[in-house]
Design an enzyme around this catalytic site. Structure first.
Site, mmCIF file in Angstrom:
data_model
loop_
_atom_site.group_PDB
_atom_site.id
_atom_site.type_symbol
_atom_site.label_atom_id
_atom_site.label_comp_id
_atom_site.label_asym_id
_atom_site.label_seq_id
_atom_site.Cartn_x
_atom_site.Cartn_y
_atom_site.Cartn_z
ATOM 1 N N ASN A 73 0.818 -1.216 0.000
ATOM 2 C CA ASN A 73 0.000 0.000 0.000
ATOM 3 C C ASN A 73 0.852 1.266 0.000
ATOM 4 O OD1 ASN A 73 -2.522 -1.363 0.045
ATOM 5 N ND2 ASN A 73 -2.262 -1.745 2.239
ATOM 6 N N HIS A 108 3.000 2.455 2.134
ATOM 7 C CA HIS A 108 3.327 3.145 3.378
ATOM 8 C C HIS A 108 4.152 2.198 4.259
ATOM 9 C CE1 HIS A 108 -0.753 1.512 4.799
ATOM 10 N NE2 HIS A 108 0.132 0.917 5.550
ATOM 11 N N CYS A 127 3.418 7.074 7.355
ATOM 12 C CA CYS A 127 4.507 7.799 6.709
ATOM 13 C C CYS A 127 4.971 7.011 5.495
ATOM 14 C CB CYS A 127 5.661 8.067 7.668
ATOM 15 S SG CYS A 127 6.438 6.588 8.329
#
Length: 423
Positions: free
Chosen positions: A318, A320, A355
């Site tokens: 994904n 991240h 993040c």
């Protein structure tokens, strides 16, 4: 009847006694040759006045298990008597041949027996075709075993906390896959994939009773339950597969996020309809730690580690950072003296923000209780630490957490706080 059928497979059926005593005829052997004149069978002929008269059985040579026995020619001045009537007994083959055949049959049967799995199968127990795991307990619990590899242990010769967390995450994904609910996303169901939704963890709580060592095989059970209107709770129980000893317990909360907007989303009814049949009606495996986690800054933190950046391998599908990676970053700012003398046994994490690959983070840690920042911690009992990860550019909090530490067993190194020079 069964014994007779088995015996018939090895031994030919004997004819009636009236047929066994065949007629004998006189055969002539020439004085200068040993060749049998086959024309002499079934008739009596004289070849010379000095020939020997021999009576032989005119019946065809007997066959035993497909083998033709040679005819016996008796050179004698007297007529030989007819051989005894053939019976079942005198047609028995060599006992060694019989025993070899029976042994071969039993070995073949035993080999076939081991190829079958005679454990009962229930309709509600789905098995991974590769043998990685299976769904048990009425289809609600997923179970998988892991062997602790040499590259998964740390300096104290036991599995690291990151290793255990990776095993928990792997069983969660395999649970969704084995249950047939895996869509296109990372753990997303088909209905979630249609709506560009994905799961993200919002809170994780872990309690470690004992860390496994290299070569140990651990058994991980995981299951899900409802948690509010828009959340799902996932629990794990990690045990020693040989003894059944409980090693680790963990519970977590998961929410949905839109893949494009990166905003949290409500749980659609269609998604709830997919996952609700797999919910267990039970309490969390751990009592939730509801204590508020403090927010740290450069002034309140005892230890600070800046400049933490994710590598490409830290990202999941994904795009991240994988949630297990945050644990390693949190421990980057933990005092080395605690890492050497104590063992992490309790952890509570709150995930606030994701993040990506371009993020730069700062890890902050403060030590609570009687221990001070300048202490060696060798003579200190349990220690509690507060942690926070935040972006360096701004005050956005990525993760807040709390860790609890206990002194390491003395027999780990020979002396508390002593790191072995080599394994």
């Amino acid at each position: 009847m069964v014994a007779f059928a088995a015996a018939s497979a090895f031994f030919p059926v004997v004819a009636a006694s009236t047929q066994t005593n065949a007629k004998t005829t006189t055969m002539m052997l020439g004085g200068g040759t040993d060749n049998l004149d086959t024309r002499g069978i079934n008739s009596s002929k004289s070849t010379s006045s000095g020939g020997l008269k021999v009576k032989v059985n005119a019946q065809a040579p007997p066959k035993i298990n497909g083998y033709t026995a040679p005819a016996e020619i008796v050179k004698s001045g007297e007529e030989t008597s007819s051989p005894p009537a053939r019976t079942f007994i005198n047609q028995l083959p060599d006992w060694s041949v019989l025993l070899t055949a029976i042994t071969a049959m039993f070995l073949a049967a035993e080999k076939q027996w081991t190829l079958f799995d005679w454990k009962p199968r229930r309709d509600d127990m789905l098995v991974d075709p590769f043998g990685l795991g299976k769904i048990v307990q009425d289809g609600l619990v997923y179970r998988q075993n892991f062997s602790i590899r040499s590259y998964e242990i740390g300096a104290d010769r036991t599995a690291s906390i990151e290793t255990l967390m990776n095993h928990l995450q792997e069983t969660a994904l395999n649970h969704v896959k084995t249950a047939g609910l895996l869509g296109d996303g990372f753990g997303s169901t088909p209905e979630m994939s249609r709506r560009n939704l994905l799961w993200v963890v919002s809170k994780m709580q872990v309690l470690v009773d004992r860390y496994p060592s290299w070569g140990d095989v651990v058994q991980v059970d995981t299951w899900v339950s409802a948690c509010g209107k828009n959340c799902m709770r996932r629990n794990w129980l990690l045990r020693d597969s040989n003894t059944g000893e409980t090693l680790t317990r963990a519970t977590s909360k998961w929410v949905m996020m839109h893949k494009e907007t990166r905003r949290l989303s409500k749980m659609p009814d269609e998604v709830r309809g997919e996952i609700e049949p797999y919910f267990m009606d039970c309490d969390p495996i751990l009592v939730e730690d509801s204590r508020k986690l403090p927010k740290l800054d450069d002034d309140t933190a005892d230890f600070v580690q800046a400049g933490l950046t994710p590598r490409w391998s830290d990202l999941d599908v994904n795009q991240h950072v994988n949630n297990v990676k945050y644990i390693g970053w949190i421990l980057e700012s933990a005092p080395p003296t605690i890492l050497e003398s104590h063992q992490l046994y309790g952890m509570t994490l709150e995930y606030r923000k994701e993040c990506g690959k371009d993020s730069v983070l700062k890890s902050l840690t403060s030590v609570s209780g009687d221990a001070s920042a300048g202490s060696s911690f060798l003579d200190v009992g349990d220690v509690e630490c507060s942690h926070m990860l935040r972006l360096e550019s701004g005050d956005e909090v990525v993760v807040k957490g709390r860790t609890e530490w206990r002194p390491k067993p003395v027999n780990n190194f020979g002396a508390p706080g002593q790191i072995p020079q080599s394994l």
